[in-house]
Design an enzyme around this catalytic site. Sequence first.
Site, mmCIF file in Angstrom:
data_model
loop_
_atom_site.group_PDB
_atom_site.id
_atom_site.type_symbol
_atom_site.label_atom_id
_atom_site.label_comp_id
_atom_site.label_asym_id
_atom_site.label_seq_id
_atom_site.Cartn_x
_atom_site.Cartn_y
_atom_site.Cartn_z
ATOM 1 N N LYS A 52 0.850 -1.195 0.000
ATOM 2 C CA LYS A 52 0.000 0.000 0.000
ATOM 3 C C LYS A 52 0.883 1.241 0.000
ATOM 4 O O LYS A 52 1.900 1.286 0.697
ATOM 5 C CB LYS A 52 -0.920 -0.028 1.227
ATOM 6 C CG LYS A 52 -1.921 1.114 1.279
ATOM 7 C CD LYS A 52 -2.859 0.967 2.479
ATOM 8 C CE LYS A 52 -3.872 2.091 2.576
ATOM 9 N NZ LYS A 52 -4.765 1.956 3.745
ATOM 10 N N SER A 127 -9.690 2.004 2.798
ATOM 11 C CA SER A 127 -8.796 2.678 1.891
ATOM 12 C C SER A 127 -7.787 1.767 1.183
ATOM 13 O O SER A 127 -7.218 2.179 0.181
ATOM 14 C CB SER A 127 -8.033 3.771 2.641
ATOM 15 O OG SER A 127 -7.220 3.226 3.650
ATOM 16 N N SER A 151 -9.888 -0.250 7.056
ATOM 17 C CA SER A 151 -9.325 -0.167 5.701
ATOM 18 C C SER A 151 -8.639 -1.412 5.169
ATOM 19 O O SER A 151 -8.326 -1.469 3.988
ATOM 20 C CB SER A 151 -8.338 0.991 5.628
ATOM 21 O OG SER A 151 -9.044 2.180 5.411
HETATM 22 N N1 GLN Z 1 -13.075 4.510 5.941
HETATM 23 C C1 GLN Z 1 -12.532 4.920 7.180
HETATM 24 C C2 GLN Z 1 -12.076 6.366 7.101
HETATM 25 O O1 GLN Z 1 -12.334 6.951 6.117
HETATM 26 C C3 GLN Z 1 -11.389 4.026 7.572
HETATM 27 C C4 GLN Z 1 -10.133 4.351 6.862
HETATM 28 C C5 GLN Z 1 -8.990 3.518 7.313
HETATM 29 O O2 GLN Z 1 -9.125 2.526 8.019
HETATM 30 N N2 GLN Z 1 -7.807 3.971 6.938
HETATM 31 O O3 GLN Z 1 -11.483 6.899 7.988
#
Ligand code: GLN
Length: 445
Positions: A52, A127, A151
């Site tokens: 990532k 994400s 995410s």
């Molecule tokens: N979707 C969640 C956010 O927007 C989680 C994102 C994540 O775990 N990095 O914060």
Amino acid sequence: EAFAAIGERDERIQAYLTLDEAGARAAAARLDNKLVSGEEKGLLFGLPVGIKDNMVTEGLRTTCASQFLSNYNPIYDATSVLKLKQADSVTIGKLNMDEFAMGGSNENSSFQPTRNPWDLSRVPGGSSGGSAAAVAAGEAYFTLGSDTGGSIRQPASYCGVVGLKPTYGRVSRYGLVAFASSLDQIGPVTKNVEDAAYVLQAIAGYDSKDSTSANVEVADYISALTGDIKGLRIAVPKEYLEGIDPKVKETVLEALRVLESLGAVWEEVSLPHTEYAVAAYYLLASSEASSNLSRFDGVRYGVRADHAGNLLDLYHESRSQGFGPEVKRRIMLGTYALSSGYYDAYYLKAQKVRTLIKRDFDQTFEKYDVIIGPTAPTTAFPLGSQVDDPLTMYLNDILTIPVSLAGVPALSVPCGFADGLPVGLQIIGKAFDESTILRTAHAYE
Ligand code: GLN
């Protein structure tokens, strides 16, 4: 093979932001030499891995999918990246994500939206959407993702792969570009549970370079996969079955029947503070983000605005140009929540709610070995359907966020399909008990 698959498919999937074919071939050649000289092979020998793009990689561009870092070449490897190299895997490239890991669909990437390999008109989740899509499309043997509020698990669920968020502190965050430091964790995205155990084995452990790294002995995750879950006590929170897509619910109930047939027992329980988790999370995560992202000032990293008249203008213009709309929204929300006069009402209150949520988990784990429910309330949604509606987007994480706030580990394993799209089963464990989660998921799979 990985590069051939990328060449064939990635124009449509758009999982990768940067490829490193020369570096991968050089690493592979070193492994060939190891074979010839008869040196001992690492745990992940020769496996192509995608990372990532919020984990720094020495000499390999690391963007966090942000224009701000579009030209940033780190001078060191994140601890996880280094550990994978030491286990003899081969880094092939960097994967798309929501900008600075803020989002749940990959549409907040400032470069490209990744597509779901099961249906190209749908999102891969986020994400870590690039990480999940690459594994699902066979464009990497496994990948690393990061999980702050879901995410790793939510994209794994949407893409029909396995994603594991370890206990907070189990895997070093050194070299992970911080979003919300009290929540961020790195973990594996893999095709199956056994692979997740291997990757976790390679990356877990204490790291003096991360002040929140836990000095707890690493278990033998691979030998935990016994296939035996007789007598396992499962709690199923009723709040996790309310308000979710009925077809997702049916798929999860069927998975519970399978676990039962393997000798586990399950009971419905209540985690009463679940409904406050999303609100508390978005205050805490945004507050931490507003502080963490202050390092992007146009001076130290990445892109610098041209023609700024003075230092304040330089900050202002670099940040205005470099950050996308969701990142700006969170910085503003976080700055507001931390400002004097509002601190007690928002930030402090959210911290108290976090403690109550953690207590829900502690109490449940006094009587049960694991907690199980769906990973996400729905399957993958169509691209563009939620981009203009941040609050709906935030609610996609309602089942993963409480786990993140409690700091405990959880894994998403595919458990079937609803209308032709993958559904993920979320298996949540006690702190540092990844072994039981992996054993349960492996027996189920
Ligand atoms: N979707 C969640 C956010 O927007 C989680 C994102 C994540 O775990 N990095 O914060």
